[in-house]
Scaffold this active site. Structure first.
Site, PDB file in Angstrom:
ATOM      1  N   ASP A 141       0.849  -1.206   0.000  1.00  8.05           N
ATOM      2  CA  ASP A 141       0.000   0.000   0.000  1.00  8.05           C
ATOM      3  C   ASP A 141       0.881   1.251   0.000  1.00  8.05           C
ATOM      4  O   ASP A 141       2.008   1.202  -0.472  1.00  8.05           O
ATOM      5  CB  ASP A 141      -0.980  -0.052   1.190  1.00  8.05           C
ATOM      6  CG  ASP A 141      -2.262   0.718   0.895  1.00  8.05           C
ATOM      7  OD1 ASP A 141      -2.160   1.905   0.557  1.00  8.05           O
ATOM      8  OD2 ASP A 141      -3.363   0.145   0.988  1.00  8.05           O
TER       9      ASP A 141
ATOM     10  N   HIS B  69       2.007   1.843  -3.317  1.00  9.59           N
ATOM     11  CA  HIS B  69       1.129   2.851  -3.918  1.00  9.59           C
ATOM     12  C   HIS B  69       1.739   4.246  -3.955  1.00  9.59           C
ATOM     13  O   HIS B  69       1.057   5.211  -4.293  1.00  9.59           O
ATOM     14  CB  HIS B  69      -0.219   2.871  -3.197  1.00  9.59           C
ATOM     15  CG  HIS B  69      -0.992   1.584  -3.332  1.00  9.59           C
ATOM     16  ND1 HIS B  69      -2.218   1.373  -2.756  1.00  9.59           N
ATOM     17  CD2 HIS B  69      -0.681   0.429  -3.989  1.00  9.59           C
ATOM     18  CE1 HIS B  69      -2.651   0.158  -3.052  1.00  9.59           C
ATOM     19  NE2 HIS B  69      -1.724  -0.444  -3.790  1.00  9.59           N
TER      20      HIS B  69
END
Ligand SMILES: *[C@@H]1O[C@H](CO)[C@@H](O)[C@H](O)[C@H]1NC(C)=O
Ligand SMILES: *[C@@H]1O[C@H](CO)[C@@H](O)[C@H](O)[C@H]1NC(C)=O
Ligand SMILES: *[C@@H]1O[C@H](CO)[C@@H](O)[C@H](O)[C@H]1NC(C)=O
Ligand SMILES: *[C@@H]1O[C@H](CO)[C@@H](O)[C@H](O)[C@H]1NC(C)=O
Ligand SMILES: *[C@@H]1O[C@H](CO)[C@@H](O)[C@H](O)[C@H]1NC(C)=O
Length: 402
Positions: free
Chosen positions: A227, A250
């Site tokens: 993430d 991310h």
């Protein structure tokens, strides 16, 4: 506890032999050492050492002299651990982690949303070269499986909550269950020289999340997770993120902002000299639709190197539920994207600036942007996509302006 006379030593040994009390040691440095193995912690990973760790902290905290908590070499298994202040020991209280902490794999032992929490304390320094192993691989499927609607909120490996004048440096994190680390409601805080890793497909394993904090530096990290690398939540003022290498994951994100009613503004964030490798985003600001009225301002992303990033530069005010008709009410202003170079995957535009129709972005400048398709990509970059914004482009502007 200070040992000055023979009688106290004898008393101390007597107490030790009953397993009730322990003698802190004087280390080479001035601080009195509180070693968790003197308080019942056992290496080897079999015995739970959480209580021993808490007892060790409590003794260090209530010391009247400089104190150092030592987690020595070895593997120490632990469930939920809270190190709480306020403390009487002079600051900083050092927590030296030489060995590895292994999180319990039984989720029922985590009653809060964390594994280890350091809270309500002024002056803590976490260091020592050791590791927080969250052992998330045993529980991630709960989160990944959308069929399990009431999946438990997985614990963050380490949370600093209301800890001022504090720092963490020279520590490794692997495979957290939830986020690896959170800094919440802290001021004068430094995060540096961390190595954080989890598989690229592990759910919600953000590297470092900062919220509600003032004067925080996040520097010299290497983060690869499933993430966000560094995520910057609401309520932050004067935050510097520098010398961070991210990927997979991310990317570096401000937000998501505006999900909850009680959120507060973000003011003054600088992200500088970071490298993003194979991440889904480079420099990102994301805010929810139908949000409370908030401001995100004075934001600088500069000197970024990108390699094969999907969304190199992105403002997304359409984040979250697309079914919400009301636009985002987060006002984004005074944002500078400077000297951002490298390669992009060609699935998305290099620059996407989707601002809110109710509060269009103001004062957004992009200068010296040079983004080209990643080697081997078959095709060109998609045209930049800009909505509700009049961005100013300066200097080099590849692949062009909006
Ligand atoms: C930390 O600083 C904040 C704001 O400066 C203050 O409100 C808070 O009480 C401080 N916390 C501690 C534990 O000293
Ligand atoms: C953050 O870094 C700046 C300079 O880069 C420095 O002046 C400041 O003291 C640092 N703050 C903390 C909390 O480490
Ligand atoms: C970034 O790294 C360089 C080289 O190690 C160092 O000189 C510089 O101080 C670092 N920047 C920050 C803000 O820590
Ligand atoms: C930028 O960060 C890298 C590490 O990520 C460091 O080696 C380099 O010295 C930094 N450069 C500057 C100008 O701070
Ligand atoms: C770029 O990333 C994609 C996955 O997002 C990967 O399939 C591809 O091999 C990468 N290309 C290069 C040149 O690294």
């Amino acid at each position: 506890m200070e040992i000055k006379a023979g009688i106290f030593v004898i008393l101390g040994i007597a107490l030790l032999s009953t397993g009730v009390e322990c003698i802190p040691r004087r280390g080479l440095s001035a601080a009195t050492v509180f070693d968790i193995t003197s308080f019942g912690a056992k290496p080897g990973g079999k015995k739970d050492s959480a209580l021993a760790m808490i007892r060790t902290w409590n003794k260090a905290c209530e010391s009247t002299e400089a104190a150092k908590v030592v987690i020595p070499e070895g593997e120490f298994r632990a469930g939920e651990v809270v190190f709480q202040g306020p403390c009487t020991a002079p600051k900083p209280i050092v927590i030296e982690i030489q060995g590895t902490l292994l999180a319990d794999t039984d989720l029922s032992v985590f009653t809060s949303n964390y594994w280890v929490s350091i809270e309500h304390v002024d002056g803590v320094e976490v260091t020592g070269g050791g590791t927080f192993n969250g052992r998330g691989e045993d529980v991630w499927q709960f989160d990944a499986d959308e069929k399990i609607k009431n999946a438990p909120l997985l614990p963050v490996s380490l949370v600093f909550q209301n800890a001022n004048h504090s720092s963490i440096h020279g520590i490794k994190f692997v495979n957290s269950k939830g986020f690896h680390m959170k800094v919440s409601d802290c001021s004068e805080f430094s995060v540096s020289k961390l190595h954080i890793s989890a598989p690229g497909n592990s759910p919600n394993t953000d590297g470092v999340h900062i919220s509600g904090s003032t004067n925080v530096n996040v520097t010299d990290l290497v983060v690869g997770t499933g993430d966000d690398c560094v995520s910057i939540g609401d309520g932050n003022t004067n935050l510097l993120v520098a010398n961070v290498t991210c990927g997979p994951g991310h990317g570096i994100s401000i937000g998501s902002l505006g999900k909850r009613e009680q959120e507060t503004d973000v003011n003054g964030v600088t992200v500088r000299n970071c490298t993003l490798i194979g991440t889904s985003n480079g420099a990102r600001i994301k805010t929810f639709r139908a949000s409370p009225k908030l401001k995100a301002s004075s934001i600088v992303f500069e000197d970024l190197i990108l390699q094969n990033v999907t969304n190199p530069i992105i403002i997304d005010q359409d984040y979250g539920s697309k079914s919400k008709i009301e636009p985002s009410n987060v006002e984004i202003s005074n944002v500078h994207f400077r000297n951002i170079k490298g390669t992009a995957a060609i699935r998305k535009p290099a620059i996407t600036l989707t601002c809110s129709e109710s509060v269009p972005c103001k004062g957004v400048e992009l200068s010296d942007i040079d983004i080209v398709p990643v080697e081997g990509a078959k095709g060109k970059l998609k045209p930049n996509a800009c909505l509700n914004i009049k961005a100013v482009f300066k200097g080099k502007s590849n692949p062009g302006a909006c």
